[in-house]
Design an enzyme around this catalytic site. Structure first.
Site, PDB file in Angstrom:
ATOM      1  CB  SER A  52      -1.467 -42.528  73.012  1.00  0.00           C
ATOM      2  OG  SER A  52      -2.164 -42.687  74.222  1.00  0.00           O
ATOM      3  N   GLY A 231      -2.468 -41.153  77.151  1.00  0.00           N
ATOM      4  CA  GLY A 231      -2.500 -39.864  76.475  1.00  0.00           C
ATOM      5  C   GLY A 231      -1.199 -39.587  75.755  1.00  0.00           C
ATOM      6  N   GLY A 233       2.186 -37.182  74.276  1.00  0.00           N
ATOM      7  CA  GLY A 233       3.102 -36.131  74.699  1.00  0.00           C
ATOM      8  C   GLY A 233       4.086 -36.535  75.772  1.00  0.00           C
ATOM      9  CB  CYS A 260      -0.190 -45.571  78.755  1.00  0.00           C
ATOM     10  SG  CYS A 260       0.959 -45.355  77.375  1.00  0.00           S
ATOM     11  CD  GLN A 264       4.884 -42.197  80.329  1.00  0.00           C
ATOM     12  OE1 GLN A 264       4.612 -41.072  79.918  1.00  0.00           O
ATOM     13  NE2 GLN A 264       5.150 -43.209  79.508  1.00  0.00           N
ATOM     14  CG  ASN A 302       1.007 -45.640  71.515  1.00  0.00           C
ATOM     15  OD1 ASN A 302       2.068 -45.159  71.129  1.00  0.00           O
ATOM     16  ND2 ASN A 302      -0.134 -44.987  71.435  1.00  0.00           N
ATOM     17  N   GLY A 304       6.507 -43.497  74.288  1.00  0.00           N
ATOM     18  CA  GLY A 304       7.860 -43.072  73.958  1.00  0.00           C
ATOM     19  C   GLY A 304       8.682 -42.680  75.165  1.00  0.00           C
ATOM     20  CG  HIS A 345      -2.431 -49.429  76.105  1.00  0.00           C
ATOM     21  ND1 HIS A 345      -3.419 -48.471  76.098  1.00  0.00           N
ATOM     22  CD2 HIS A 345      -1.265 -48.762  75.943  1.00  0.00           C
ATOM     23  CE1 HIS A 345      -2.880 -47.279  75.918  1.00  0.00           C
ATOM     24  NE2 HIS A 345      -1.572 -47.430  75.821  1.00  0.00           N
ATOM     25  CD  GLU A 347      -6.287 -50.477  76.674  1.00  0.00           C
ATOM     26  OE1 GLU A 347      -5.714 -49.810  75.796  1.00  0.00           O
ATOM     27  OE2 GLU A 347      -5.792 -50.660  77.809  1.00  0.00           O
TER      28      GLU A 347
END
Length: 373
Positions: A52, A231, A233, A260, A264, A302, A304, A345, A347
């Site tokens: 990511s 992932g 981007g 994550c 989205q 994590n 953006g 996350h 995990e």
């Protein structure tokens, strides 16, 4: 022990003209990426190997890095995906029985540049005030003028998910669980190894599909559930993935769990929208409230981008988790279908293990659907 001997020049140049000079380590290289900060105190190996982070240069807020070295076991993927690393202090003599090399050696082996000896607190405050910025990191002794040229010409856009995801379909067997093995189709957007391990430990046989795999092929494998991975981007650019997830929802009632980026993409596939956060959530200490359990949890994050609250509640979704710092959407579930997702996350790796119950919920949904079949 802090390193003092190496005099390699390290340069950080930001798109607004700000310059930070320190010492270079790792690869002799210049890279352009998005400068972000991570507040984790440990877990630098997992962070740098998290797909990511592809396209990003990571500024670590905790000052000392490298003190426990690099182990064989702690990678989240086969290589470092981040484009560069910025830290305050570098330890060149790690103390850890599991360590096989230093951080300096590891970055050099992975052809990734690092800069230390800069004011990472000042950089973090700048990002918090102004948002994530385009950045040049160099350990090659380039001039500020050359750094400016590279920054002006460089692009932060890229098909990062296509590059981070697997190129070929592969299968992973369950780890140590007796009883029925659930067949789970994993749509890979840049998955962390710990996510796959968490599913396998719960009796899941995983078929991992490349980015953009058609829904017909996935359904042809007769899965018990579908998992959407993390992932890198912009989720709005993942049009192929969005269309296939939309098709999976339209043509089946399979349990589906997204994490994550998967969260989205699921939102967009259902008709929702996402937006870019000012400086994102990256670290192992983010508070999240779960409306279903009526408990607050510390989470590893994590990302953006975030899901727009109003856009999904009109599309059959309910918000289940909220960020305790800024109120952003951290989780959602469908009112009628066995579909849910979270932005953080569960995990961990690195971070707290408070949220592993979400994997158990996915297993429960597959068990329930199997009983009703």
């Amino acid at each position: 022990m802090m390193v003092t001997a190496d005099k390699t020049e390290g340069l950080i140049y930001l798109e607004d003209g700000s310059v930070f000079k320190g010492r270079g380590f790792g690869a002799k290289k210049t890279a352009v990426g998005e400068l972000v900060f991570n507040t984790s105190m440990t877990g630098y190996q997992e962070i740098l190997t998290d797909p990511s982070y592809k396209g990003q240069i990571i500024n670590m807020t905790y000052p000392l890095m490298g003190n426990y070295g690099i182990s064989v076991e702690d990678n989240e993927s086969e290589k470092i995906h981040a484009f560069g690393l910025v830290i305050k202090d570098l330890c060149d003599e790690p103390s850890n029985s599991r360590s096989v090399m230093s951080m300096r050696q590891w970055l050099e082996k992975n052809n990734v540049p690092g800069v230390f000896g800069v004011d990472t607190r000042k950089i973090t405050k700048k990002i918090r005030n102004e948002g994530t910025v385009k950045c040049v990191i160099s350990t090659e002794g380039i001039s500020i003028g050359e750094a400016k040229r590279l920054c002006d010409e460089g692009s932060l856009r890229g098909d990062w998910m296509k590059e981070a995801a697997t190129e070929k379909k592969y299968v992973l067997e369950p780890l140590g669980e007796e009883g029925r093995a659930f067949n789970v189709a994993v749509l890979d957007f840049g998955v962390k190894g710990s996510i796959l391990k968490s599913l396998r430990e719960r009796g899941c046989r995983l078929t991992v599909y490349p980015y953009g795999t058609k829904a017909e092929e996935i359904l042809g494998g007769k899965p018990d559930g579908v998992f959407l991975t993390n992932g890198p981007g912009d989720p709005e650019e993942a049009s192929e993935a969005v269309e296939e997830v939309r098709s999976l929802i339209r043509n089946s009632e399979l349990p589906m769990f997204g994490i994550c980026m998967g969260h989205q993409i699921l939102a967009i596939a259902l008709g929702g929208k996402t937006y870019k956060l000012k400086y994102g959530h990256r670290g192992g200490n983010h508070g999240v409230y779960d409306k279903n359990t009526k408990r607050s949890y510390i989470t590893s994050q994590n990302h953006g981008y975030a899901v727009q609250h109003e856009s999904i509640i009109l599309k059959g979704m309910e918000v289940t988790h909220l960020n305790l710092n800024d109120g952003t959407v951290e989780g959602m579930e469908h009112r009628d279908l066995p579909v849910f997702s979270v932005q953080f996350h569960p995990e961990a790796s690195p971070g707290p293990n408070d949220n592993a119950y979400l994997f158990d919920r996915f297993i429960s949904l597959m068990e329930k659907e199997g009983e009703n079949a």
